[in-house]
Design an enzyme around this catalytic site. Structure first.
Site, PDB file in Angstrom:
ATOM      1  N   GLU A 155      47.864  53.832 -23.680  1.00  0.00           N
ATOM      2  CA  GLU A 155      46.646  54.148 -23.996  1.00  0.00           C
ATOM      3  C   GLU A 155      46.467  53.253 -25.534  1.00  0.00           C
ATOM      4  OE1 GLU A 155      43.143  54.884 -25.285  1.00  0.00           O
ATOM      5  OE2 GLU A 155      43.956  55.968 -23.421  1.00  0.00           O
TER       6      GLU A 155
ATOM      7  N   CYS B  33      34.728  57.585 -14.067  1.00  0.00           N
ATOM      8  CA  CYS B  33      33.319  58.179 -14.415  1.00  0.00           C
ATOM      9  C   CYS B  33      32.240  57.211 -14.154  1.00  0.00           C
ATOM     10  CB  CYS B  33      33.342  58.572 -16.011  1.00  0.00           C
ATOM     11  SG  CYS B  33      33.582  57.011 -16.995  1.00  0.00           S
TER      12      CYS B  33
END
Length: 410
Positions: A293, A367
């Site tokens: 990340e 998304c």
């Protein structure tokens, strides 16, 4: 200007009705397929429409703010055609990339399940407005109800409005990110008046009165009455103030279930764009996980969660900007499967490295169907085969849709 009669035949990707005419497509806000309206047309958009016929799929919106508020797009469409439209958004994105594949039915959202909301506050004379911007406008709708939000957030609206009033700058707007956690509401306020430090005692008192778990102003935690925990598959995570989390608990569970099913039986998984560990912590119950990340605050939250014994398999992590430095082919060799869940821009650079690797299984979460389709095209062209594509409706009544795609290769 002469009114024109427009017959709406489909819905656009933002939820507007589309009428096909000799002059091209005309967008009609609020119209549904099968409806006819009379309207002026300016720059390809209908202005001041008057309905001549209405669709049998039209229903009464569930929120009194709906006509003005820009938060929702399709409260006026009944469930079955609404879910079909959301599925079509994914199908079209795939088709645009030459991917002909049967998309699964949409996993429906929990209507009142939005646990994370971003509000704007501003002054209007002596009053404080708190809510969302109007459709295609900078004006603010002062929200007193919101059917898509967690009821705990809705109940807190008067108190949040009062809190915002203490922190508003003389000019401009304030932003409040509110997250419903297992310990209560976590409120992070940005763009507060720079003199807020003088008000810390009263702000702390207000935090206690509102029974907030934590209050953060301009990046500074003013008071934490109790850790604002999120349950990630049985592991408690304290997300960074205002940080990203899946917006609804039900969608997080649905997405996680699809990810776990997608990796199947495997020993070692890389979770890329891992955030605070939404998938990594669940994956670690069945496989060794390496989480990657780029956001330091998310990695810090993940690290703190791992410090307590959780009954997990081996978990490692690293902070890394995967847009600039994707895991290259030889770094991917230890992993039987890879999961990636990037921001809306997608994971093109990482997909290109996966295409050149020996990884046999990929679960892609997105998304944004358009960038997902681009990344899937890269993987398919390298020999991966699509197994499933499942949309998850995390944001009820909006044009947004989450997707989980599973790919394998020999």
């Amino acid at each position: 200007m002469r009114e024109r009669e427009l017959e709406v035949s489909s819905l656009g990707h933002r939820g507007d009705g589309i009428a096909v005419t000799e002059d091209g497509q005309i967008y009609v806000a609020g119209a549904l397929p099968g409806e006819t309206v009379l309207a002026d047309v300016v720059n390809g958009r209908a202005k001041n429409p008057h309905w001549q016929t209405t669709s049998p799929d039209r229903i009464e919106p569930v929120c009194r703010h709906y006509e003005k508020c820009g938060g929702c797009a399709l409260q006026h469409l009944s469930e079955a055609p609404y879910l079909a439209w959301k599925r079509s958004l994914v199908e079209k994105s795939l088709s645009d990339r030459g991917i002909d594949f049967a998309v699964q039915d949409v996993v429906a959202a929990t209507v009142d399940g939005r646990r994370r909301a971003v509000f704007t506050a501003t002054r209007a004379g002596r009053h404080t407005l708190l809510g969302y911007h109007e459709k295609s406008s900078h004006r603010l709708v002062d929200v007193h109800e919101c059917p898509v939000l967690d009821p705990d957030i809705v109940r807190a609206l008067p108190g949040l409005r009062s809190l915002a009033a203490q922190l508003l700058p003389k000019k401009g707007e304030l932003r409040l990110t509110v997250l419903s956690t297992t310990a209560g509401l976590d409120v992070a306020i940005e763009k507060a008046d720079k003199t807020y430090e003088r008000k810390i005692p009263s702000l702390s008192q207000k935090t206690v009165e509102l029974d907030l778990a934590r209050l953060t102003v301009n990046g500074e935690i003013l008071l934490e009455t109790r850790p604002p925990l999120l349950d990630m598959g049985g592991v408690g995570i304290v997300a960074s103030p205002g940080g990203f989390t899946q917006a609804t608990r039900s969608a997080e569970v649905a997405l996680s279930k699809l990810v776990l099913e997608g990796i199947g039986k495997t020993k070692s998984v890389a979770d890329l764009f891992s955030g605070v560990g939404t998938f990594a912590l669940r994956l670690a119950r069945v496989a060794n996980v390496h989480a990657v990340e780029g956001d330091a605050a998310a990695i810090s939250a993940f690290d703190k969660a791992l410090r307590k014994p959780q009954g997990l398999k081996k978990v490692t992590f690293e902070k890394r900007d995967l847009y600039r430095r994707p895991l290259v082919a030889h770094e991917l060799e230890p992993f039987d499967a890879v999961v990636f869940d990037p921001p809306r821009a997608g994971a093109q650079a990482q997909a290109e490295q996966l295409a050149n690797s020996k990884v046999k299984k990929v679960v892609a979460v997105s998304c944004n169907p358009a960038t997902l389709a681009r990344d899937l095209r890269i993987l398919i062209d390298s020999g991966f085969v699509l197994q499933t594509v499942t949309p998850v409706d995390q944001f009820a009544y909006s044009p947004h849709i989450e997707v989980v795609a599973v790919l394998t290769r020999e």
